[in-house]
Design a protein around this motif. Structure first.
Motif, short mmCIF file in Angstrom:
data_model
loop_
_atom_site.label_atom_id
_atom_site.label_comp_id
_atom_site.label_asym_id
_atom_site.label_seq_id
_atom_site.Cartn_x
_atom_site.Cartn_y
_atom_site.Cartn_z
N SER A 147 0.81 -1.22 0.00
CA SER A 147 0.00 0.00 0.00
C SER A 147 0.85 1.27 0.00
O SER A 147 0.31 2.37 0.08
CB SER A 147 -0.94 0.01 1.22
OG SER A 147 -0.19 0.04 2.42
N THR A 148 2.16 1.13 -0.11
CA THR A 148 3.04 2.31 -0.06
C THR A 148 3.25 2.89 -1.46
O THR A 148 3.12 2.20 -2.48
CB THR A 148 4.41 1.96 0.53
OG1 THR A 148 5.08 1.03 -0.33
CG2 THR A 148 4.25 1.35 1.93
N ASP A 149 3.61 4.17 -1.48
CA ASP A 149 3.92 4.83 -2.75
C ASP A 149 5.14 4.20 -3.43
O ASP A 149 5.19 4.13 -4.66
CB ASP A 149 4.16 6.32 -2.53
CG ASP A 149 2.89 7.07 -2.12
OD1 ASP A 149 1.79 6.55 -2.37
OD2 ASP A 149 3.02 8.17 -1.55
N ASP A 150 6.09 3.78 -2.63
CA ASP A 150 7.29 3.17 -3.22
C ASP A 150 6.97 1.87 -3.94
O ASP A 150 7.55 1.57 -4.99
CB ASP A 150 8.35 2.92 -2.14
CG ASP A 150 9.25 4.13 -1.92
OD1 ASP A 150 9.19 5.06 -2.73
OD2 ASP A 150 10.02 4.11 -0.94
N ALA A 160 4.09 1.13 -5.41
CA ALA A 160 3.43 1.51 -6.65
C ALA A 160 4.45 2.02 -7.67
O ALA A 160 4.39 1.68 -8.87
CB ALA A 160 2.38 2.58 -6.38
N GLU A 161 5.40 2.82 -7.21
CA GLU A 161 6.44 3.33 -8.10
C GLU A 161 7.30 2.19 -8.65
O GLU A 161 7.64 2.16 -9.83
CB GLU A 161 7.31 4.34 -7.36
CG GLU A 161 8.62 4.72 -8.05
CD GLU A 161 8.46 5.39 -9.40
OE1 GLU A 161 9.48 5.52 -10.12
OE2 GLU A 161 7.32 5.77 -9.76
N ASN A 178 5.23 0.20 -11.27
CA ASN A 178 5.09 0.98 -12.49
C ASN A 178 6.41 1.08 -13.26
O ASN A 178 6.44 0.96 -14.49
CB ASN A 178 4.58 2.39 -12.17
CG ASN A 178 3.12 2.40 -11.75
OD1 ASN A 178 2.35 1.53 -12.15
ND2 ASN A 178 2.74 3.36 -10.92
N PHE A 199 12.45 6.05 -5.94
CA PHE A 199 11.87 5.89 -4.61
C PHE A 199 12.11 7.15 -3.79
O PHE A 199 13.22 7.65 -3.70
CB PHE A 199 12.49 4.69 -3.89
CG PHE A 199 12.23 3.38 -4.58
CD1 PHE A 199 10.94 2.90 -4.76
CD2 PHE A 199 13.30 2.62 -5.05
CE1 PHE A 199 10.72 1.69 -5.38
CE2 PHE A 199 13.08 1.40 -5.68
CZ PHE A 199 11.78 0.94 -5.84
N THR A 200 11.04 7.67 -3.20
CA THR A 200 11.16 8.93 -2.46
C THR A 200 10.64 8.86 -1.03
O THR A 200 10.85 9.78 -0.25
CB THR A 200 10.38 10.05 -3.19
OG1 THR A 200 9.01 9.66 -3.32
CG2 THR A 200 10.97 10.29 -4.57
N ALA A 201 9.90 7.82 -0.69
CA ALA A 201 9.29 7.73 0.65
C ALA A 201 10.37 7.55 1.71
O ALA A 201 11.45 7.03 1.44
CB ALA A 201 8.29 6.59 0.70
#
Length: 274
Positions: free
Chosen positions: A251-254, A256-257, A260, A270-272
């Motif tokens: 469920s983290t943005d990383d 998903a990144e 993708n 990766f930025t989180a």
């Protein structure tokens, strides 16, 4: 008790620098080959406390001078013994409490901890190095427990880490026979991941630290926790922990990144944070 020695303002021998999300812990008593006294032990403990409170992306543990660390300041121990055995024992207890907290803190930090070792890596110097997640060694590195030479036993977690790295009998031989490992032997045994010329150690360390700093922080924290806790649990427990970690990361943005980027055949950005 000498409270003056416990004053953090008096602490010496540890300096921290920050560069693009990387915290560099520098062992800085080169005149004593970075040997530890109580002031330095307290300084290391306080430094690690601050990093635990606000973890960077990566921690790099390195030294000033020709040696990583030769262990405790034996000449200072002699001064204490000249005063009394009780004074020596009292200060040793304080010192070991401080460095033990630092060792636990380094292993429990969510970010990767990279150690850069060179020259003598002896006594608590070896224990501290083993608390790192990844080690890179200069070709001149010499790893030695050294405690038996002063009639002492390991501290700083060496008796926990070494049997897990080397197996029981190699660890016993190293402790009882004072066996010294050079950098290439340590690499062959899996203690270090890379051996480089002494002059190339800073650049090699920075390259690895930068690579780690660009990774997915939450995933790195999960990897570190799973592998370290896996040493103390059974397969069923590890499988459950892996499942929980993977599902949480999904469920983290990383995540998903990363997905993708993989599908788009590009490098992930990766930025989180942790």
């Amino acid at each position: 008790m000498n409270n003056r020695l416990l004053n953090p303002a008096q602490a010496a021998g540890i300096h921290v620098q920050y560069q693009q999300g990387i915290a560099f812990i520098n062992l800085d008593r080169p005149a004593t080959r970075n040997s530890f006294d109580l002031s330095m032990g307290v300084a290391l403990r306080d430094c690690v406390r601050s990093l635990v409170a606000r973890p960077p992306r990566v921690v790099v543990l390195r030294s000033t001078g020709e040696h990583f660390m030769v262990g405790g300041d034996v000449r200072h121990f002699q001064t204490l013994l000249d005063e009394s055995k009780a004074a020596c024992a009292e200060e040793l207890e304080l010192l070991i409490d401080a460095v033990n907290e630092a060792v636990i803190g380094l292993t429990e930090l969510p970010c990767p901890v990279l150690g850069l070792i060179n020259g003598s890596v002896a006594g608590f110097g070896l224990s501290l190095a083993l608390a790192c997640d990844i080690l890179v060694a200069a070709e001149d590195a010499q790893l030695l427990l050294a405690y038996g030479a002063i009639g002492a036993t390991p501290d700083g977690g060496a008796s926990w880490h070494l049997p897990r790295h080397l197996g029981l009998h190699r660890a016993l031989a190293m402790a009882l026979l004072h066996t010294k490992l050079d950098a290439h032997q340590a690499h062959a045994l899996g203690l270090v991941v890379q051996v480089v010329p002494p002059a190339g150690l800073p650049a090699a360390g920075l390259a690895i630290a930068t690579r780690l700093a660009n990774g997915a922080a939450a995933a790195q924290a999960g990897v570190k926790r799973l592998l370290r806790e896996g040493l103390q649990t059974d397969l069923t427990g590890t499988l459950e922990a892996e499942k929980a970690q993977f599902v949480a990361l999904s469920s983290t943005d990383d995540f998903a990144e990363g997905v993708n980027a993989f599908c788009q055949r590009r490098s992930a950005n990766f930025t989180a944070t942790h």
